[in-house]
Design an enzyme around this catalytic site. Structure first.
Site, mmCIF file in Angstrom:
data_model
loop_
_atom_site.group_PDB
_atom_site.id
_atom_site.type_symbol
_atom_site.label_atom_id
_atom_site.label_comp_id
_atom_site.label_asym_id
_atom_site.label_seq_id
_atom_site.Cartn_x
_atom_site.Cartn_y
_atom_site.Cartn_z
ATOM 1 N N LYS A 28 21.133 -0.613 -32.373
ATOM 2 C CA LYS A 28 21.385 -1.422 -33.572
ATOM 3 C C LYS A 28 21.905 -0.561 -34.723
ATOM 4 O O LYS A 28 21.562 0.630 -34.835
ATOM 5 C CB LYS A 28 20.070 -2.105 -33.955
ATOM 6 C CG LYS A 28 20.101 -3.026 -35.158
ATOM 7 C CD LYS A 28 18.698 -3.605 -35.368
ATOM 8 C CE LYS A 28 18.628 -4.547 -36.556
ATOM 9 N NZ LYS A 28 17.270 -5.124 -36.694
ATOM 10 N N SER A 66 17.354 -9.951 -36.567
ATOM 11 C CA SER A 66 18.542 -9.254 -37.043
ATOM 12 C C SER A 66 19.144 -8.312 -35.994
ATOM 13 O O SER A 66 20.234 -7.775 -36.197
ATOM 14 C CB SER A 66 18.191 -8.458 -38.311
ATOM 15 O OG SER A 66 17.226 -7.443 -38.046
ATOM 16 N N SER A 104 12.631 -9.468 -35.650
ATOM 17 C CA SER A 104 14.027 -9.190 -35.342
ATOM 18 C C SER A 104 14.303 -8.676 -33.940
ATOM 19 O O SER A 104 15.461 -8.527 -33.554
ATOM 20 C CB SER A 104 14.609 -8.219 -36.373
ATOM 21 O OG SER A 104 14.682 -8.847 -37.632
#
Length: 404
Positions: free
Chosen positions: A35, A112, A136
């Site tokens: 990420k 996210s 997330s």
């Protein structure tokens, strides 16, 4: 990952990164992604926000967890899109778009850690790193039908991770294959001790009360499967004063922490923020000291309650999200109320108490994955992973990929 081959739009194009393995080990031959919140030497970390990317220098070193994975033989093939500043659960970044969910291109992948989940779901990588503050990792793993873990708070070193809300920030990961998931766990949780099988399954009835009847019915076979792994099944209520109140306590503490981390940059840079994120940042700026003290005191009570409820050999089961992945193009109001707020009432318990929680892709509704979570006491991460391997050795494959 070559951006021209990224058909699901999961990978960062403005700050790509890739690294060869640094050694050989349990992850040799496996490809992974990370990420856009993990530092990678010589490259800029974007935080899902182009003005953050432009205003921060390249990293000098890799994040600790990336070095561990490379040393164990893993190959980093790309950096994946994050929701803006990590302050969302939808998987739709106003600046970079919405990574595609292979279960339905008309569905969001969740955030996210949207790009990481989408990349694993599409089979572009074997596993991927994400982070979980409010949900997330858990939300996108539910929406994309993956194994996904929020680790015990502080259990995996966060050196080289951009700070968001450090009281809750955790590193986690996604995989479809339970054996691969466990191998990653052995690398990132090297000192985990063997604790054996759980003896009691605790069904969090107030969490199941949050979801619609047909959603709860879809979980019934999975609950039977989990119950067969323990000696006893018992119903409990997590929150004696209501999960909605627990979420409000989480929201206040998280917001204060976010503003402490990002407030100076937001004030100085005045970035262009997308819907939802803009409002949450504005709310974070307004948290006052008395409100925060009250929330922190309530958090102490919540931790004590969960410590009493969850015994050494107990595992709690609850829905990960209240429904399958939302459709692309849903209004901000629908995403905020029908999806985010309801989901946060299910997700806040683990965050407030620093507990590990793992999504299991054991249910379906209307042809879409529906995640069920298992949660236990602090540092029981590997125990959750081992249980997941027994009940879900392989996550389901989206139909289009299964036919490929």
């Amino acid at each position: 990952m070559n951006a021209t081959h990224d058909s699901i739009k999961a990978f960062c194009r403005d700050n790509p990164a890739a690294l060869a393995p640094a050694g050989e080990g349990a992850l040799s031959g496996l490809r992974f992604a990370a990420k856009d919140v993990f530092e990678i030497a010589g490259t800029r970390t974007g935080f899902g926000q182009p003005q953050w990317l432009a205003s921060h220098p390249p990293a000098d070193t890799n994040a600790d967890c990336i070095d561990r994975l490379l040393a164990a033989g893993g190959e980093l093939v790309g950096r994946t899109i994050s929701d803006e500043l990590c302050y969302s659960l939808t998987g739709d970044n106003v600046h970079y778009g919405a990574p595609r969910n292979s279960w339905g291109l008309d569905r969001l992948s969740g955030g996210s850690s949207s790009g990481s989940a989408a990349a694993v779901c599409a089979g572009q990588v074997d596993f991927a790193l994400g982070t979980d503050c409010g949900g997330s990792v858990r939300v996108p793993s539910s929406y994309c039908g993956l194994l996904g873990l929020r680790t015990t708070h502080g259990r995996v070193a966060t050196r080289g991770l951009l700070r968001f809300a450090s009281q809750f920030d955790c590193i986690g990961w996604f995989a479809r294959d339970a054996h691969i998931f466990e191998q990653v766990g052995r690398v990132l949780l090297p000192a985990a001790r063997e604790q054996g099988a759980f003896k009691r399954l605790l069904i969090a009835t107030d969490a199941f009360d949050v979801v619609d009847t047909e959603v709860a019915d879809a979980f019934a076979p999975a609950l039977e499967t989990l119950g067969a792994q323990t000696d006893e099944v018992q119903e409990i209520r997590l929150a004696d004063d209501g999960l909605d109140r627990w979420f409000e306590t989480f929201r206040i503490i998280q917001a204060a922490d976010v503003w402490d981390a990002l407030g100076d940059w937001v004030t100085q840079t005045r970035p262009t923020l997308g819907p939802g994120v803009r409002e949450r940042i504005a709310q974070a700026a307004r948290i006052d000291a008395a409100e925060l003290r009250h929330a922190q005191a309530h958090r102490v009570e919540i931790i004590a309650r969960l410590d009493r409820l969850i015994g050494e050999d107990d595992v709690v089961v609850l829905p990960t999200t209240p429904r399958p992945a939302p459709p692309r193009g849903a209004s901000d109001a629908v995403l905020e109320t029908t999806y985010r707020s309801q989901a946060m009432s299910l997700l806040c318990s683990a965050g407030l108490a620093g507990l590990p929680q793992m999504n299991l892709p054991l249910a379906m509704k209307d042809g879409l994955p529906l995640g069920l979570s298992i949660m236990t006491r602090r540092n029981g991460d590997m125990r959750l992973i081992e249980l997941a391997g027994r009940v879900c050795p392989q996550a389901p494959v989206p139909p289009d990929l299964a036919l490929a």
